[in-house]
Design an enzyme around this catalytic site. Structure first.
Site, PDB file in Angstrom:
ATOM      1  N   ASP A   7      32.663  49.287  40.275  1.00 15.53           N
ATOM      2  CA  ASP A   7      33.810  48.600  39.668  1.00 15.53           C
ATOM      3  C   ASP A   7      33.560  48.565  38.171  1.00 15.53           C
ATOM      4  O   ASP A   7      32.576  47.970  37.709  1.00 15.53           O
ATOM      5  CB  ASP A   7      33.919  47.181  40.230  1.00 15.53           C
ATOM      6  N   ASP A  52      39.036  48.669  36.668  1.00 18.59           N
ATOM      7  CA  ASP A  52      39.677  47.356  36.559  1.00 18.59           C
ATOM      8  C   ASP A  52      40.634  47.326  35.370  1.00 18.59           C
ATOM      9  O   ASP A  52      40.317  47.835  34.288  1.00 18.59           O
ATOM     10  CB  ASP A  52      38.589  46.289  36.379  1.00 18.59           C
ATOM     11  N   GLU A  54      43.362  49.868  39.038  1.00 18.58           N
ATOM     12  CA  GLU A  54      44.091  48.615  39.212  1.00 18.58           C
ATOM     13  C   GLU A  54      45.290  48.661  38.271  1.00 18.58           C
ATOM     14  O   GLU A  54      45.136  48.548  37.060  1.00 18.58           O
ATOM     15  CB  GLU A  54      43.200  47.413  38.891  1.00 18.58           C
ATOM     16  N   HIS A 113      39.146  40.478  46.183  1.00 20.19           N
ATOM     17  CA  HIS A 113      38.469  39.351  45.540  1.00 20.19           C
ATOM     18  C   HIS A 113      39.408  38.498  44.697  1.00 20.19           C
ATOM     19  O   HIS A 113      39.039  37.395  44.293  1.00 20.19           O
ATOM     20  CB  HIS A 113      37.340  39.875  44.649  1.00 20.19           C
ATOM     21  N   ASP A 114      40.621  38.994  44.441  1.00 20.26           N
ATOM     22  CA  ASP A 114      41.600  38.260  43.635  1.00 20.26           C
ATOM     23  C   ASP A 114      42.732  37.657  44.463  1.00 20.26           C
ATOM     24  O   ASP A 114      43.630  37.029  43.900  1.00 20.26           O
ATOM     25  CB  ASP A 114      42.225  39.184  42.582  1.00 20.26           C
TER      26      ASP A 114
END
Length: 567
Positions: A98, A199, A256, A331-332
């Protein structure tokens, strides 16, 4: 069809601080991940996406990087990383890092130099502007609330941060920054990593001149997405990264990219674009938002017909032109079974149904840690038990505005990112077997019931159902490459679709609610060869009449049909 290994893979996301603690400090680490590789291999995982493990002061759980080429001390050492990578490759598994290219930590040496003086050589590594009319340079609002601008008294200028003030945005208009980032990406690839999740990659370019954001009525918008999201120059920068670095490695890349639809996504992932393999889309993550501009905390009930419309659009537009990344949780986001299923009375069947939904779509399926055992949202009574910076900022903002405590906590219980960040529940012992110390965030109180140890030994568990889905995907190419077709478009409770490849067709039947609607088999199936039941989350009765099938709560069924009549 254009086969690729990353199209045929199953990806599993690890949020390392919450996965497994090997040394008793209450935080997950790399050796903890290493200790669970056999578990992930048994599940059938091909690719592990691990959230940031770089050196960081941890203001945003690792997404504020202070050294791209070092490991956060809480997670271990570079030797630990090298060992983990070797052991994954030994098992035939791949590692996707990531990587945050939009911003760094305020403690990164580049920013320390940049803020030291206006004439420092690294001043333009970041975005600095003079204030306007006694305030910030413009009215853009941060994703974590408040202005995107932070005044630095030392030089009396503002620096830009789309996220927290501890995460200053890099200046992608500076060729020196681009060169440094390219060098760093290549450094990781030479170490042998198998790909990147980029990200916030859609935000690396900002609107020229940094103008105020105005809506059609002329008043400021709540958030200025169009001023720093998916701007045209992003594609030039990504094509340069691909051509100069990524092209030379057989890797998997996913971006993302919030705020876009499938046609716009093709600008990133379309065949021949030379940018990314796939992107994470967010349209279905906004289904329960009261309105497009209201923000994530203002929640309303979502509609299945809206979910069908979004997913069908992505499946149809990208077929044979790009590739989807399919997920319901990360995770968000809140836990999928709590958000899209029923975590009270039908946790097991609804978790299995949702898994069937994702794994039978065209695209790479992503499993978020704990999703395979049906982990749920958490509802801590006190704000003191929460750790997420976005959640804490929201709490303070609403408290200052006079919103009742109960209303604030209700929103947090529903949408806080900490719902997905409570520790992985490994067994029914204290703290779910995650740590022998004090966990960095409390473990969900249901860990004695919901845990890996229980799931692995139960043949009817959610975990073993996931294993079955993964095995089927590896056995049947129609599940990977078949063309999607929606059935019962307007049905409010049943989501049914087909996948067709050459002489094979799948029929996927999903009941998204606790009621018992009747599925009417389309005529095209009634006159065809017998349908073979591949998987179901309920025992299938012999007397089932598929021409008029009464579905049980959250029932899922997948049938295979041989169109040519061949077995």
């Amino acid at each position: 069809m254009n086969p690729k290994w990353w199209k045929e893979s199953i990806a599993y996301q690890i949020y390392p601080i919450s996965f497994m603690d090997s040394n008793g400090d209450g935080k997950g680490d790399l050796r903890g991940v290493l200790s669970k590789l056999d578990y992930l291999q048994d599940l059938g995982v091909d690719v592990i996406w691990i959230c940031p493990i770089y050196k960081s002061p941890n203001h945003d759980n690792g997404y504020d990087i202070s050294d791209y080429c070092d490991i956060m001390k809480e997670f271990g050492t570079m030797d630990d990383f090298d060992l983990l990578l070797r052991e994954m490759h030994t098992r035939g598994m791949k590692l996707m890092m990531d990587l945050v290219l939009n911003h760094t930590s305020h403690e990164h040496p580049w920013f320390v130099e940049s803020r030291s003086s206006k004439d420092n050589p690294k001043r333009d590594y970041y975005i600095w502007k003079k204030g306007k009319n006694g305030g910030p340079p413009n009215n853009w609002e941060s994703y974590f609330s408040g202005s995107v601008w932070e005044l630095d008294p030392r030089t009396d200028e503002y620096y830009l941060h789309l996220y927290s003030r501890f995460q200053p945005d890099l200046n992608w208009e500076n060729p020196a920054v681009i060169d440094k980032l390219h060098e760093m990406v290549q450094w990781w690839l030479k170490k042998g990593v198998d790909g990147f999740r980029f990200d916030a990659i859609a935000h690396i370019v900002k609107a020229e001149g940094y103008p105020d954001a105005l809506n059609p009525g002329g008043t400021p918008t709540v958030r200025a997405y169009d001023m720093f999201s998916n701007l045209e120059h992003v594609h030039t920068l990504l094509q340069n990264l691909h051509d100069q670095v990524l092209y030379y490695y057989d890797i998997m890349t996913v971006g993302e990219t919030s705020g876009l639809g499938p046609e716009q996504a093709l600008d990133y992932v379309g065949d021949g674009r030379r940018e990314l393999n796939m992107t994470f889309q967010f349209e279905h993550m906004n289904l329960d938002a009261a309105s497009p501009g209201s923000g994530k905390w203002d929640v309303v009930p979502w509609k299945l017909t809206d979910l069908k419309k979004i997913i069908s659009n992505w499946q149809t537009v990208l077929h044979d032109r790009g590739w989807n990344a399919n997920y319901l949780c990360n995770h968000d986001q809140p836990r999928s079974v709590s958000r899209f299923g029923n975590d009270l009375y039908y946790r097991i069947p609804s978790a299995k149904m949702l898994a069937t939904f994702i794994h039978m779509l065209e695209g790479t399926p992503y499993i978020y840690q704990g999703e395979e055992i049906g982990m749920t949202n958490v509802a801590f009574e006190s704000i003191d038990d929460y750790r997420d910076v976005e959640t804490l900022n929201y709490y303070e903002e609403k408290r200052t505005a006079g919103v009742p405590e109960a209303d604030i906590m209700a929103a947090i219980h529903t949408k806080s990112r900490d719902n997905a960040r409570t520790p992985m529940q490994w067994d029914d012992g204290e703290d779910g077997g995650f740590t022998t110390g004090v966990p960095w965030i409390r473990v969900n109180s249901n860990s004695r019931e919901i845990n890996v140890a229980n799931a692995v030994k139960d043949p009817d568990s959610i975990y073993n159902y996931y294993k079955k889905l993964i095995q089927l995907r590896k056995q049947h190419q129609v599940i990977v490459y078949g063309e999607y077709g929606l059935l019962l478009e307007e049905h409010p409770e049943i989501y049914a679709y087909t996948r067709t490849l050459e002489d094979q067709r799948l029929l996927v039947i999903l009941n998204f609610y606790e009621h018992d609607p009747v599925f009417e088999l389309p005529e095209e199936f009634q006159a065809a060869e017998k349908l073979e039941l591949l998987v179901s989350n309920y025992p299938a009765a012999k007397e089932d009449d598929l021409r008029s099938l009464k579905l049980r709560p959250y029932e899922a069924r997948v049938y295979l049909q041989h169109l040519s009549g061949k077995a």
